[in-house]
Structures are given as structure tokens and as C-alpha cells.
Design a protein around this motif. Structure first.
Motif, PDB file in Angstrom:
ATOM      1  N   PRO A   1       0.810  -1.230   0.000  1.00  0.00           N
ATOM      2  CA  PRO A   1       0.000   0.000   0.000  1.00  0.00           C
ATOM      3  C   PRO A   1       0.842   1.278   0.000  1.00  0.00           C
ATOM      4  O   PRO A   1       0.445   2.291  -0.566  1.00  0.00           O
ATOM      5  N   ILE A   2       2.031   1.205   0.628  1.00  0.00           N
ATOM      6  CA  ILE A   2       2.876   2.398   0.715  1.00  0.00           C
ATOM      7  C   ILE A   2       3.533   2.736  -0.621  1.00  0.00           C
ATOM      8  O   ILE A   2       4.090   3.835  -0.789  1.00  0.00           O
ATOM      9  N   ASP A   3       3.471   1.829  -1.598  1.00  0.00           N
ATOM     10  CA  ASP A   3       4.099   2.068  -2.904  1.00  0.00           C
ATOM     11  C   ASP A   3       3.574   3.346  -3.555  1.00  0.00           C
ATOM     12  O   ASP A   3       4.334   4.077  -4.213  1.00  0.00           O
ATOM     13  N   LYS A   4       2.279   3.608  -3.391  1.00  0.00           N
ATOM     14  CA  LYS A   4       1.689   4.799  -4.004  1.00  0.00           C
ATOM     15  C   LYS A   4       2.276   6.064  -3.394  1.00  0.00           C
ATOM     16  O   LYS A   4       2.577   7.026  -4.116  1.00  0.00           O
ATOM     17  N   ALA A   5       2.445   6.071  -2.078  1.00  0.00           N
ATOM     18  CA  ALA A   5       3.020   7.247  -1.405  1.00  0.00           C
ATOM     19  C   ALA A   5       4.467   7.455  -1.834  1.00  0.00           C
ATOM     20  O   ALA A   5       4.906   8.591  -2.063  1.00  0.00           O
ATOM     21  N   VAL A   6       5.220   6.362  -1.960  1.00  0.00           N
ATOM     22  CA  VAL A   6       6.614   6.451  -2.414  1.00  0.00           C
ATOM     23  C   VAL A   6       6.670   6.984  -3.842  1.00  0.00           C
ATOM     24  O   VAL A   6       7.509   7.825  -4.180  1.00  0.00           O
ATOM     25  N   ALA A   7       5.747   6.501  -4.693  1.00  0.00           N
ATOM     26  CA  ALA A   7       5.706   6.969  -6.084  1.00  0.00           C
ATOM     27  C   ALA A   7       5.346   8.449  -6.168  1.00  0.00           C
ATOM     28  O   ALA A   7       5.885   9.178  -7.005  1.00  0.00           O
ATOM     29  N   VAL A   8       4.436   8.907  -5.312  1.00  0.00           N
ATOM     30  CA  VAL A   8       4.111  10.345  -5.254  1.00  0.00           C
ATOM     31  C   VAL A   8       5.355  11.135  -4.899  1.00  0.00           C
ATOM     32  O   VAL A   8       5.623  12.202  -5.468  1.00  0.00           O
ATOM     33  N   PHE A   9       6.143  10.605  -3.982  1.00  0.00           N
ATOM     34  CA  PHE A   9       7.349  11.313  -3.535  1.00  0.00           C
ATOM     35  C   PHE A   9       8.341  11.497  -4.679  1.00  0.00           C
ATOM     36  O   PHE A   9       8.835  12.608  -4.910  1.00  0.00           O
ATOM     37  N   TYR A  10       8.630  10.410  -5.441  1.00  0.00           N
ATOM     38  CA  TYR A  10       9.665  10.552  -6.470  1.00  0.00           C
ATOM     39  C   TYR A  10       9.144  11.135  -7.784  1.00  0.00           C
ATOM     40  O   TYR A  10       9.940  11.592  -8.609  1.00  0.00           O
ATOM     41  N   THR A  11       7.819  11.136  -7.997  1.00  0.00           N
ATOM     42  CA  THR A  11       7.290  11.748  -9.224  1.00  0.00           C
ATOM     43  C   THR A  11       6.909  13.207  -9.043  1.00  0.00           C
ATOM     44  O   THR A  11       7.005  13.994  -9.987  1.00  0.00           O
ATOM     45  N   MET A  12       6.489  13.596  -7.833  1.00  0.00           N
ATOM     46  CA  MET A  12       5.975  14.945  -7.609  1.00  0.00           C
ATOM     47  C   MET A  12       6.862  15.781  -6.681  1.00  0.00           C
ATOM     48  O   MET A  12       7.135  16.950  -6.966  1.00  0.00           O
ATOM     49  N   ILE A  13       7.311  15.177  -5.581  1.00  0.00           N
ATOM     50  CA  ILE A  13       7.989  15.953  -4.536  1.00  0.00           C
ATOM     51  C   ILE A  13       9.469  16.177  -4.835  1.00  0.00           C
ATOM     52  O   ILE A  13       9.967  17.304  -4.755  1.00  0.00           O
ATOM     53  N   THR A  14      10.180  15.089  -5.167  1.00  0.00           N
ATOM     54  CA  THR A  14      11.628  15.208  -5.397  1.00  0.00           C
ATOM     55  C   THR A  14      11.991  16.212  -6.489  1.00  0.00           C
ATOM     56  O   THR A  14      12.888  17.037  -6.296  1.00  0.00           O
TER      57      THR A  14
END
Length: 312
Positions: free
Chosen positions: A264-277
Motif C-alpha cells: 500500500p505504501i508504494d503509491k506514497a513512495v511513487a508520489v514522492f519521487y514523481t511529484m515531490i523530489t
């Protein structure tokens, strides 16, 4: 193995099914995307127009900002528009294109961060040879190698996924097309395929990350013989680089250095590297770099003078 492909499009479940949360995320992600593009564009324009920022370090930094802007532009618009869409779908070709773009630009950024680490090593540990070693031709060649390496890495990954048999279902429990969510939908054994993905992405990220961290440790150890001013400047630069490396590589290692499974945390990690970083990188490099901040202020003051003169 013959290809059996009955899937022409995929259905993305997205980040959440809650309409109110989707609207909130639409606003947050839209603002984040605009800030990302503005910040990275500002760095590119500042470096390309400022005579004081002509060193190889800033040459590589401008390319890093360009890649971050491109990476965000290939991911964010689809993510944002899907938040307001009732049915979130992506064609098979569109899915493969998104997968290629993600790994192409991600691969280029990995290699470029490696080049930037090498640049700092030569500048700090071998300062007398710096301008000879990192001349304009070498810098251009290193950037070209980064682009070629990213392209080759992504091409292998994308062709590998495109030739897998997809017989259905076609529902991806994610907001983008990525390797492990797609592997879960293939109608074939994924054990060997998962090992290939782990080797080509996860182990590669882990190996390069270890090399980069080791190189920065060696660089920081070499600062003991420098003056306090030299130590301060080099430490500030290296801290920015290390921060960006950690922010980029840790999500990559978490996502790909594991068996074929999703969390489930994969989506949050993906948000981090696609949007935040991509949004954080310009802030990290500008807030800790006096030369970039000074060049930005100078560029801004020049624009104010030009606009004032045009009004008169």
C-alpha cells in the motif's frame, strides 16, 4: 514464448476513491507541478544566462534541472487530470510510453548524479587538474553518455514488458504504469522476470548509491587538509549533492530491490519521487549555494530594470 495479448488498455485505480480527497490532491498536485516547473526553469535560465556560473558543476546542474522538469511533465499531467476523471484509463501503448519515459529520465538522472559526484571529486581532491580533466568536451561527452545510458536501460525494460503476455484482468492498483504492478497482471510465471527487474533496476540503484555515498565520504575526508573557508564551501556543495542523491535513490531502492510484490505504501513512495523530489531539488541547490542565489538576484534585478525602462 508466444505473445498472447488481449489487453488494449489498463484501468488505473489511482491514489484514492474518495472524491473529496481527489479534489484536494488535484489542487495540491497542480500547485506542486507549477512550482516544480518554475523552480527548475529558473535554475536553467539563471545558469545559461549568468557568466559567473560557467563551471562544469553548474553545467551539470542545469541539465539536472532540465531532466527534473521533463520527468515531472511526463508524469504529473496524467496524474493530475486522472484525479478529476470518473474512469481512469490508459492505452497499452500509452502505458508502455509512460513506462519508457519514467525509466529513461530516471536512468539519465542516476548517471548524471554519478557524473556530478565525479565532478566534485576532481574539483576537491585534484583541484590543479580540474579544468583540464573537466573541459568542455569531456563535460559534453559525459552528458551524452548519461542520455545514452538512460535510453538503453529504459529500452530494455520497456521491450521486456511490451512482449509479456497480458490476458486480463487489466486493473492496475496504482496511479501510473510501473514494472511490478504490470508484472502482477501478466499471465505467465513472474519469478524469473522479477529477478531480471531486480537486477536491472534494484541492484543497479543499490550499487550506484553505494559508490556515490562512498565517494562523498572520501571527498569529505579529504577536506581535513583544506582551509576553513575551503571546507565550508566544499561541505555546502557536497551536502546539497548528498541530499539529492539520498532523496532520489532511497525510493528507487525501496521500489525495485525486492521480489515481485506490491505494498500500500508504494503509491506514497511513487508520489514522492514523481511529484515531490523534482520540486525539492531546485530548493536544495539554491538555498545552500550563495553563487546561484546571487545570480538569481542579479537576473531578477536586470528584469526589473528592463521592465521599468520599457514602461517609461
Amino acid at each position: 514464448m508466444g505473445q498472447v495479448n488481449n489487453v488494449t488498455e489498463f484501468i488505473l485505480l489511482g491514489l484514492t476513491q474518495n472524491p473529496q480527497v481527489q479534489k484536494l490532491l488535484f489542487v495540491v498536485f497542480t500547485v506542486t507541478y507549477l512550482l516544480t516547473m518554475a523552480g527548475n526553469l529558473l535554475i536553467v535560465v539563471t545558469i545559461t544566462t549568468s557568466p559567473a556560473l560557467r563551471s562544469p558543476m553548474y553545467f551539470f546542474l542545469s541539465f539536472l534541472s532540465f531532466i527534473d522538469g521533463c520527468f515531472s511533465s511526463t508524469m504529473a499531467p496524467k496524474i493530475v487530470t486522472d484525479l478529476l476523471a470518473e474512469k481512469k484509463t490508459i492505452s497499452f501503448i500509452g502505458c508502455m510510453t509512460q513506462l519508457f519515459a519514467e525509466h529513461f529520465l530516471g536512468g539519465v538522472e542516476i548517471l548524471l548524479l554519478t557524473v556530478m559526484a565525479y565532478d566534485r571529486y576532481v574539483a576537491i581532491c585534484k583541484p590543479l587538474h580540474y579544468m583540464i580533466t573537466m573541459n568542455q568536451r569531456v563535460c559534453g561527452l559525459l552528458v551524452a553518455v548519461a542520455w545514452a545510458g538512460g535510453f538503453l536501460h529504459s529500452l530494455i525494460q520497456t521491450l521486456f514488458m511490451a512482449w509479456l503476455p497480458f490476458c486480463g484482468p487489466n486493473v492496475i492498483d496504482h496511479f501510473l504504469c510501473d514494472l511490478f504492478p504490470l508484472l502482477k497482471l501478466t499471465c505467465t510465471d513472474t519469478h524469473t522476470l522479477g529477478l531480471f527487474v531486480t537486477a536491472n533496476s534494484g541492484l543497479m540503484c543499490m550499487l550506484i548509491f553505494s559508490i556515490l555515498i562512498t565517494s562523498y565520504i572520501l571527498i569529505l575526508c579529504s577536506l581535513r587538509t583544506r582551509s576553513s573557508e575551503g571546507q565550508r564551501k566544499a561541505l555546502s556543495t557536497c551536502t546539497s549533492h548528498i541530499t539529492v542523491v539520498v532523496l532520489f535513490f532511497l525510493p528507487c531502492i525501496f521500489e525495485y530491490l525486492r521480489p515481485v510484490t506490491t505494498f500500500p505504501i508504494d503509491k506514497a513512495v511513487a508520489v514522492f519521487y514523481t511529484m515531490i523530489t523534482p520540486m525539492l531539488n531546485p530548493l536544495i541547490y539554491t538555498l545552500r549555494n550563495a553563487e546561484v542565489k546571487h545570480a538569481m538576484k542579479k537576473l531578477w534585478s536586470q528584469k526589473l530594470v528592463l521592465s521599468k525602462n520599457s514602461c517609461e
